[in-house]
Design a protein around this motif. Structure first.
Motif, mmCIF file in Angstrom:
data_model
loop_
_atom_site.group_PDB
_atom_site.id
_atom_site.type_symbol
_atom_site.label_atom_id
_atom_site.label_comp_id
_atom_site.label_asym_id
_atom_site.label_seq_id
_atom_site.Cartn_x
_atom_site.Cartn_y
_atom_site.Cartn_z
ATOM 1 N N PHE A 109 -13.564 23.421 6.379
ATOM 2 C CA PHE A 109 -12.837 24.654 6.678
ATOM 3 C C PHE A 109 -13.729 25.488 7.567
ATOM 4 C CE2 PHE A 109 -11.395 29.002 6.056
ATOM 5 C CZ PHE A 109 -10.023 28.851 6.207
ATOM 6 N N LYS A 110 -13.269 25.722 8.797
ATOM 7 C CA LYS A 110 -14.071 26.463 9.771
ATOM 8 C C LYS A 110 -13.135 27.177 10.720
ATOM 9 C CE LYS A 110 -17.896 26.108 12.971
ATOM 10 N NZ LYS A 110 -18.750 25.247 13.752
ATOM 11 N N LEU A 111 -13.555 28.355 11.142
ATOM 12 C CA LEU A 111 -12.807 29.173 12.100
ATOM 13 C C LEU A 111 -11.360 29.376 11.642
ATOM 14 C CD1 LEU A 111 -14.216 27.813 15.487
ATOM 15 C CD2 LEU A 111 -14.983 29.812 14.192
ATOM 16 N N GLY A 112 -11.200 29.544 10.334
ATOM 17 C CA GLY A 112 -9.900 29.881 9.784
ATOM 18 C C GLY A 112 -8.922 28.738 9.635
ATOM 19 N N ARG A 113 -9.410 27.500 9.750
ATOM 20 C CA ARG A 113 -8.474 26.386 9.584
ATOM 21 C C ARG A 113 -9.144 25.199 8.916
ATOM 22 N NH1 ARG A 113 -8.033 22.099 13.560
ATOM 23 N NH2 ARG A 113 -9.529 22.292 15.236
ATOM 24 N N TRP A 114 -8.305 24.367 8.282
ATOM 25 C CA TRP A 114 -8.770 23.131 7.678
ATOM 26 C C TRP A 114 -8.921 22.082 8.768
ATOM 27 C CZ3 TRP A 114 -10.764 23.137 3.079
ATOM 28 C CH2 TRP A 114 -10.391 24.134 2.189
ATOM 29 N N VAL A 115 -9.977 21.277 8.656
ATOM 30 C CA VAL A 115 -10.304 20.310 9.702
ATOM 31 C C VAL A 115 -10.433 18.915 9.098
ATOM 32 C CG1 VAL A 115 -11.930 19.722 11.549
ATOM 33 C CG2 VAL A 115 -11.585 22.129 10.913
ATOM 34 N N ASP A 116 -9.755 17.948 9.717
ATOM 35 C CA ASP A 116 -9.865 16.536 9.351
ATOM 36 C C ASP A 116 -11.028 15.902 10.125
ATOM 37 O OD1 ASP A 116 -7.444 17.091 8.109
ATOM 38 O OD2 ASP A 116 -6.251 15.818 9.461
ATOM 39 N N THR A 117 -11.496 14.764 9.638
ATOM 40 C CA THR A 117 -12.462 13.980 10.398
ATOM 41 C C THR A 117 -11.994 12.534 10.495
ATOM 42 O OG1 THR A 117 -13.798 13.480 8.431
ATOM 43 C CG2 THR A 117 -14.477 15.385 9.766
ATOM 44 N N THR A 118 -12.324 11.930 11.609
ATOM 45 C CA THR A 118 -12.091 10.511 11.830
ATOM 46 C C THR A 118 -13.428 9.807 11.675
ATOM 47 O OG1 THR A 118 -10.256 10.922 13.340
ATOM 48 C CG2 THR A 118 -11.357 8.775 13.524
ATOM 49 N N LEU A 119 -13.435 8.725 10.911
ATOM 50 C CA LEU A 119 -14.641 7.919 10.727
ATOM 51 C C LEU A 119 -14.559 6.688 11.617
ATOM 52 C CD1 LEU A 119 -14.886 8.023 6.822
ATOM 53 C CD2 LEU A 119 -16.055 9.478 8.477
ATOM 54 N N MET A 120 -15.643 6.451 12.349
ATOM 55 C CA MET A 120 -15.734 5.276 13.199
ATOM 56 C C MET A 120 -17.075 4.611 12.930
ATOM 57 S SD MET A 120 -14.101 6.742 16.760
ATOM 58 C CE MET A 120 -13.545 5.148 17.382
ATOM 59 N N GLU A 121 -17.164 3.313 13.214
ATOM 60 C CA GLU A 121 -18.429 2.603 13.016
ATOM 61 C C GLU A 121 -18.560 1.478 14.021
ATOM 62 O OE1 GLU A 121 -18.775 0.602 9.254
ATOM 63 O OE2 GLU A 121 -16.958 -0.548 9.588
ATOM 64 N N ARG A 122 -19.799 1.018 14.178
ATOM 65 C CA ARG A 122 -20.056 -0.152 14.998
ATOM 66 C C ARG A 122 -21.318 -0.844 14.511
ATOM 67 N NH1 ARG A 122 -22.041 -0.497 20.666
ATOM 68 N NH2 ARG A 122 -23.201 -2.151 19.665
ATOM 69 N N PRO A 123 -21.363 -2.155 14.656
ATOM 70 C CA PRO A 123 -22.590 -2.860 14.295
ATOM 71 C C PRO A 123 -23.656 -2.632 15.356
ATOM 72 C CG PRO A 123 -20.977 -4.409 15.162
ATOM 73 C CD PRO A 123 -20.304 -3.061 15.092
ATOM 74 N N LEU A 124 -24.906 -2.727 14.949
ATOM 75 C CA LEU A 124 -26.018 -2.597 15.892
ATOM 76 C C LEU A 124 -26.751 -3.916 16.090
ATOM 77 C CD1 LEU A 124 -27.425 0.826 14.675
ATOM 78 C CD2 LEU A 124 -26.091 0.386 16.752
ATOM 79 N N THR A 125 -26.383 -4.913 15.324
ATOM 80 C CA THR A 125 -27.085 -6.207 15.434
ATOM 81 C C THR A 125 -26.205 -7.255 16.078
ATOM 82 O OG1 THR A 125 -26.373 -6.792 13.212
ATOM 83 C CG2 THR A 125 -28.564 -5.817 13.457
#
Length: 169
Positions: free
Chosen positions: A153-169
């Protein structure tokens, strides 16, 4: 200015006032970071020391002697079993998006994390109303693995997040 004008290099303490200013803009004006109080130069100095001591990359895009952006890989979670997984952060000076600097920084952070023997990189991307960060990460081999709804919750609104990943090997 484009990414070809930039030198991507390891951050040094002299870069931290610029890093602090770039970050403070996003803390105060956007939801892309969940920080609500901008870290100080001393906070950034401690972060730089910690990350470099761990062998994690902390980089800047230097354009003509000025810091145009920064990126680093930090711990994904504090528990020891997560030690081979990192989360990336990429920030550009206001107004410098769309010139390839973010891609140059992210690519270099991926390379640095791979060279450090890390196994996986995670991106936690706040829903700021556009998909530029998601597109940037896709171009660098990340895949979307989930979405967390209304976790911030920031700047007066609820915020979603997207999770992303990648291998490094």
């Amino acid at each position: 200015m484009t990414s070809s004008d930039a030198v991507i290099r390891a951050a040094v303490p002299a870069d931290l006032p610029a890093v602090t200013a770039i970050n403070a803009h996003y803390v105060a004006n956007t939801v892309i970071t969940f920080e609500e109080t901008p870290p100080t130069v001393a906070d950034w100095r401690a972060r730089l020391a910690d990350l470099t001591a761990r062998g994690f990359p902390f980089l800047v895009a230097d354009v003509g002697g000025e810091v145009a952006g920064y990126a680093y890989a930090g711990p994904w979670r504090p528990k020891p079993a997560y030690r081979y997984t990192v989360e990336d952060s990429v920030y550009l000076a206001p107004g410098l998006g769309g010139r390839g600097l973010g891609g140059a920084l992210l690519g270099a952070v991926i390379d640095g994390a791979t060279a450090a023997g890390l196994r996986r990189m995670v991106a936690v991307i706040a829903d700021a109303g556009d998909d530029r960060s998601i597109a940037l990460h896709r171009r660098h081999g990340f895949t979307e693995v989930g979405r967390l709804t209304e976790v911030g919750f920031k700047l007066g609104r609820w915020v979603d997040t997207t999770l992303m990943e990648r291998p490094l090997t």
